[in-house]
Design a protein around this motif. Structure first.
Motif, PDB file in Angstrom:
ATOM      1  N   GLY A 128      -1.782  -0.413 -12.414  1.00 61.06           N
ATOM      2  CA  GLY A 128      -2.937   0.481 -12.494  1.00 61.06           C
ATOM      3  C   GLY A 128      -2.898   1.319 -13.755  1.00 61.06           C
ATOM      4  O   GLY A 128      -1.853   1.873 -14.107  1.00 61.06           O
ATOM      5  N   TRP A 129      -4.033   1.360 -14.434  1.00 64.47           N
ATOM      6  CA  TRP A 129      -4.173   2.186 -15.639  1.00 64.47           C
ATOM      7  C   TRP A 129      -5.353   3.110 -15.406  1.00 64.47           C
ATOM      8  O   TRP A 129      -6.463   2.666 -15.175  1.00 64.47           O
ATOM      9  N   PHE A 130      -5.104   4.426 -15.467  1.00 67.70           N
ATOM     10  CA  PHE A 130      -6.102   5.445 -15.188  1.00 67.70           C
ATOM     11  C   PHE A 130      -6.246   6.328 -16.423  1.00 67.70           C
ATOM     12  O   PHE A 130      -5.270   6.926 -16.866  1.00 67.70           O
ATOM     13  N   SER A 131      -7.465   6.401 -16.984  1.00 67.96           N
ATOM     14  CA  SER A 131      -7.718   7.215 -18.176  1.00 67.96           C
ATOM     15  C   SER A 131      -8.471   8.484 -17.788  1.00 67.96           C
ATOM     16  O   SER A 131      -9.484   8.414 -17.091  1.00 67.96           O
ATOM     17  N   ASP A 134      -8.139   3.696  -3.304  1.00 67.55           N
ATOM     18  CA  ASP A 134      -8.833   4.933  -2.956  1.00 67.55           C
ATOM     19  C   ASP A 134      -8.478   5.986  -3.992  1.00 67.55           C
ATOM     20  O   ASP A 134      -7.301   6.273  -4.215  1.00 67.55           O
ATOM     21  N   ILE A 135      -9.512   6.513  -4.631  1.00 65.02           N
ATOM     22  CA  ILE A 135      -9.345   7.641  -5.550  1.00 65.02           C
ATOM     23  C   ILE A 135     -10.167   8.775  -4.956  1.00 65.02           C
ATOM     24  O   ILE A 135     -11.397   8.675  -4.871  1.00 65.02           O
ATOM     25  N   ILE A 160      -4.539   9.284  -5.707  1.00 71.96           N
ATOM     26  CA  ILE A 160      -4.619   7.825  -5.860  1.00 71.96           C
ATOM     27  C   ILE A 160      -3.760   7.137  -4.806  1.00 71.96           C
ATOM     28  O   ILE A 160      -2.571   7.420  -4.668  1.00 71.96           O
ATOM     29  N   LYS A 161      -4.410   6.206  -4.069  1.00 71.19           N
ATOM     30  CA  LYS A 161      -3.724   5.433  -3.042  1.00 71.19           C
ATOM     31  C   LYS A 161      -4.199   3.989  -3.155  1.00 71.19           C
ATOM     32  O   LYS A 161      -5.375   3.747  -3.456  1.00 71.19           O
ATOM     33  N   GLU A 174       0.829  -1.204   0.000  1.00 70.51           N
ATOM     34  CA  GLU A 174       0.000   0.000   0.000  1.00 70.51           C
ATOM     35  C   GLU A 174       0.865   1.257   0.000  1.00 70.51           C
ATOM     36  O   GLU A 174       1.816   1.377   0.771  1.00 70.51           O
ATOM     37  N   LYS A 175       0.511   2.185  -0.894  1.00 68.12           N
ATOM     38  CA  LYS A 175       1.236   3.461  -0.973  1.00 68.12           C
ATOM     39  C   LYS A 175       0.386   4.495  -1.688  1.00 68.12           C
ATOM     40  O   LYS A 175      -0.603   4.182  -2.345  1.00 68.12           O
TER      41      LYS A 175
END
Length: 140
Positions: free
Chosen positions: A100-103, A121-122, A93-94, A86-87
């Motif tokens: 992870g792919w975020f669009s 967590d976003i 974003i945590k 976890e970081k």
């Protein structure tokens, strides 16, 4: 090697949702040591040849996090590869995912595809906790 496979083409103009395409597959056992080897391939669909694609690294204080930003004139994608602990990946974003792919469209996260997580967590968008490590996808 090259093989045939089904591709998800949702969102690509004048294409069906899914169809068979050629898959280009690279296979190599990685040591996961960036001093010894690094290999990245990005295949990014564009509507026309005039689309400008920009690719750069996202710096992180933790050496186990590798972040990349891909931008064009329509959107921005962030890709994070990590060790699964976890970081915090950035200000919003945590989690404890391995991939992870975020669009983003218009500066807001519109979809995510996450591999190997129990927590995500976003800020102001999503808080997710799973009982065991799994994958997660969602469009917002």
């Amino acid at each position: 090697r090259i093989e045939k496979g089904i591709a998800d083409l949702n969102g690509i103009e004048n294409e069906p949702d899914h169809r068979e395409i050629d898959w280009l597959i690279f296979e190599k056992q990685s040591s996961a040591n960036s001093n010894r080897n690094e290999f990245a391939v990005l295949v990014y669909p564009v509507k026309n040849e005039s689309t400008q694609i920009h690719f750069d690294r996202i710096k992180h204080d933790d050496d186990s996090v590798h972040g990349f930003r891909i931008t064009n004139d329509r959107c921005e994608d962030w890709i994070f590869i990590s060790d699964g602990t976890e970081k915090r990946f950035n200000e919003s974003i945590k989690g404890d995912f391995k991939f992870g792919w975020f669009s983003f469209f218009d500066g807001k996260i519109k979809s995510v595809s996450i591999g190997g997580l129990t927590k995500l967590d976003i800020e102001e968008l999503l808080s997710l906790t799973l009982s065991q490590r799994n994958n997660y996808e969602n469009a917002f």
